[in-house]
Design a protein around this motif. Structure first.
Motif, short mmCIF file in Angstrom:
data_model
loop_
_atom_site.label_atom_id
_atom_site.label_comp_id
_atom_site.label_asym_id
_atom_site.label_seq_id
_atom_site.Cartn_x
_atom_site.Cartn_y
_atom_site.Cartn_z
N ALA A 1 0.78 -1.25 0.00
CA ALA A 1 0.00 0.00 0.00
C ALA A 1 0.80 1.29 0.00
CB ALA A 1 -0.94 0.00 1.22
N ILE A 2 2.10 1.25 0.37
CA ILE A 2 2.86 2.49 0.50
C ILE A 2 3.87 2.65 -0.64
CG2 ILE A 2 4.36 3.88 1.96
CD1 ILE A 2 1.50 3.52 3.02
N SER A 3 4.75 1.68 -0.82
CA SER A 3 5.75 1.78 -1.89
C SER A 3 5.14 1.96 -3.28
CB SER A 3 6.68 0.56 -1.87
OG SER A 3 7.51 0.59 -0.72
N PRO A 4 4.01 1.31 -3.60
CA PRO A 4 3.42 1.53 -4.93
C PRO A 4 3.01 2.99 -5.19
CG PRO A 4 2.52 -0.46 -3.95
CD PRO A 4 3.31 0.22 -2.88
N LEU A 5 2.79 3.77 -4.12
CA LEU A 5 2.32 5.15 -4.30
C LEU A 5 3.36 6.02 -4.99
CD1 LEU A 5 0.55 5.81 -0.86
CD2 LEU A 5 -0.51 5.22 -3.06
N HIS A 6 4.62 5.94 -4.55
CA HIS A 6 5.61 6.82 -5.19
C HIS A 6 5.92 6.35 -6.61
CE1 HIS A 6 8.72 4.06 -3.30
NE2 HIS A 6 9.31 4.26 -4.47
N PHE A 7 5.73 5.05 -6.87
CA PHE A 7 5.91 4.58 -8.24
C PHE A 7 4.79 5.13 -9.14
CE2 PHE A 7 5.75 1.18 -11.56
CZ PHE A 7 7.02 1.39 -12.07
N LEU A 8 3.59 5.26 -8.60
CA LEU A 8 2.49 5.87 -9.35
C LEU A 8 2.77 7.34 -9.65
CD1 LEU A 8 -0.59 4.27 -7.55
CD2 LEU A 8 0.08 3.89 -9.93
N VAL A 9 3.33 8.05 -8.67
CA VAL A 9 3.69 9.46 -8.89
C VAL A 9 4.76 9.56 -9.98
CG1 VAL A 9 4.67 11.53 -7.83
CG2 VAL A 9 3.12 10.09 -6.50
N PHE A 10 5.73 8.64 -9.95
CA PHE A 10 6.77 8.60 -10.98
C PHE A 10 6.16 8.40 -12.37
CE2 PHE A 10 9.80 6.34 -13.65
CZ PHE A 10 10.99 7.02 -13.44
N GLN A 11 5.23 7.44 -12.47
CA GLN A 11 4.56 7.18 -13.75
C GLN A 11 3.78 8.39 -14.23
OE1 GLN A 11 2.31 3.78 -12.43
NE2 GLN A 11 3.70 2.33 -13.38
N LYS A 12 3.08 9.03 -13.30
CA LYS A 12 2.28 10.21 -13.65
C LYS A 12 3.17 11.35 -14.13
CE LYS A 12 -1.36 13.00 -13.61
NZ LYS A 12 -2.40 12.91 -14.67
N TYR A 13 4.28 11.57 -13.44
CA TYR A 13 5.19 12.67 -13.78
C TYR A 13 5.76 12.51 -15.18
CZ TYR A 13 8.93 16.11 -13.24
OH TYR A 13 9.76 17.19 -13.40
N TYR A 14 6.06 11.28 -15.57
CA TYR A 14 6.64 11.03 -16.89
C TYR A 14 5.62 10.55 -17.92
CZ TYR A 14 11.24 11.82 -14.90
OH TYR A 14 12.34 12.40 -14.29
N ASN A 15 4.33 10.80 -17.62
CA ASN A 15 3.23 10.47 -18.55
C ASN A 15 3.26 9.00 -19.01
OD1 ASN A 15 2.11 13.15 -18.63
ND2 ASN A 15 3.87 13.74 -19.90
N MET A 16 3.58 8.13 -18.09
CA MET A 16 3.58 6.70 -18.37
C MET A 16 2.21 6.12 -18.01
SD MET A 16 7.30 5.97 -16.59
CE MET A 16 7.25 4.20 -16.77
#
Length: 361
Positions: free
Chosen positions: A101-116
């Motif tokens: 529940a926690i580590s996946p959140l920053h990976f989602l932010v990373f994906q969003k930032y780079y339009n992935m």
């Protein structure tokens, strides 16, 4: 000078986690940030990395040493069953919850930032540290309880005698050198999810326990010789910083790492072993803050990096954002919502919540 609660050890844990946050923020401003999964600033601040190279050889080992020391104090009040249950609640539960529940959140932010494309990806991320600690508890508890039940034996007397000399605590560097020789890591500071990180953590955890187990001799020695250790570490860092690889190699770096840590233990024992309201608050907050900091850091980076500011102002802004929102989340969400507390390493005590409510009536 010893007290039932070792406030200096608490302070070192708090300081190490604080430095960890700053270290992770500094990575954002390095050209290679994306190679290890960090959001990267288009404007690099490579000069930031110079002081980070001093930190990165002892910041994680220090946390493992402190964790081993913490286990010694935890064992004084618990048998092995109670210890395993307590550590499962405090370490294993947040570790598993964090993966899901926690580590996946920053990976989602990373994906969003780079339009992935957005995707849910459970992973350890920065929480690998907790997984290692729990494994060390399982592996070393039998040895530690054996030592605890033989505290008047020859082994403790020998260890106490060795630790009474300035070279005594520093001599453990030999074991870390053996680890370097056997594992042959690519980089000394490459701890996360590597065998090097696992075994250097294992050794630090073991010797952290052994330092406290040895009694006053260790603390008196590091207090007396603290500036010698710091001076040695400073000289070795200066050599490493020059880039003379023939002189400065990973075997020498182990001595530098241990010397920094021993110096910090000596400084802490001499100046920080006293209670304070600030320490009481921070020592409770630091674990939940560690768990959530990567998500907050990435969120801050995604908001601040696009702004038209000097990169140093962006670094300061992300640092302020990360610390501020980590503590706001801790203070107003994690600390107060009872059902969330155990998932972030906090005690789940209905009694304390009830008492607070009664005080407010």
């Amino acid at each position: 000078m010893t007290t039932e609660r070792r406030y200096d050890i608490d302070w070192l844990r708090v300081i190490a986690i604080g430095l960890l946050l700053i270290y992770h923020i500094a990575i954002i401003f390095q050209p290679w940030a994306m190679f290890i999964g960090f959001i990267r600033s288009e404007d690099a601040l490579e000069g930031l990395w110079k002081p980070m190279t001093m930190l990165n050889i002892w910041r994680i080992p220090l946390l493992f040493f402190v964790s081993g020391m913490g286990l010694y104090f935890a064992m004084k009040k618990r048998n092995w069953k109670q210890l395993l249950i307590e550590r499962s609640k405090r370490i294993l539960l947040p570790f598993v919850f964090g993966i899901l529940a926690i580590s996946p959140l920053h990976f989602l932010v990373f994906q969003k930032y780079y339009n992935m494309p957005l995707s849910y990806f459970p992973h350890m991320g920065h929480l690998w540290f907790l997984g290692n600690i729990f494994v060390y508890v399982l592996l070393l508890s039998p040895v530690f309880y054996y030592l605890k039940h033989n505290e008047n034996g020859k082994f403790k007397k020998v260890i106490s005698k060795v630790m009474s000399y300035a070279i005594g605590p520093l001599s453990i560097s030999a074991f870390f050198m053996i680890e370097i020789g056997v594992i042959k890591p690519q980089l000394f500071e490459l701890y996360a999810k590597t065998w090097h990180g696992f075994f250097i953590g294992f050794l630090a955890f073991f010797f952290g326990f052994l330092f406290v187990y040895s009694g006053k001799a260790f603390w008196q020695t590091v207090s007396k010789w603290k500036w010698l250790y710091v001076g040695l570490a400073t000289v070795l860092f200066a050599v490493r910083f020059t880039g003379y690889e023939a002189i400065s190699n990973m075997y020498i770096t182990t001595i530098e790492s241990i010397a920094w840590i021993l110096g910090l233990f000596g400084i802490g024992y001499r100046y920080l072993n006293k209670p304070s309201a600030l320490l009481s608050y921070l020592s409770q907050a630091v674990y939940p803050v560690y768990i959530i900091h990567m998500f907050v850091l990435y969120a801050g980076a995604s908001l601040i990096l696009p702004l038209d500011l000097h990169p140093m102002l962006k670094f300061i802004g992300i640092t302020a954002f990360t610390f501020l929102f980590c503590f706001l989340i801790y203070e107003f969400i994690l600390k107060r919502i009872t059902i969330l507390r155990p998932f972030f390493g906090l005690k789940w005590t209905f009694k304390s919540v009830t008492q607070k409510k009664l005080k407010n009536i």
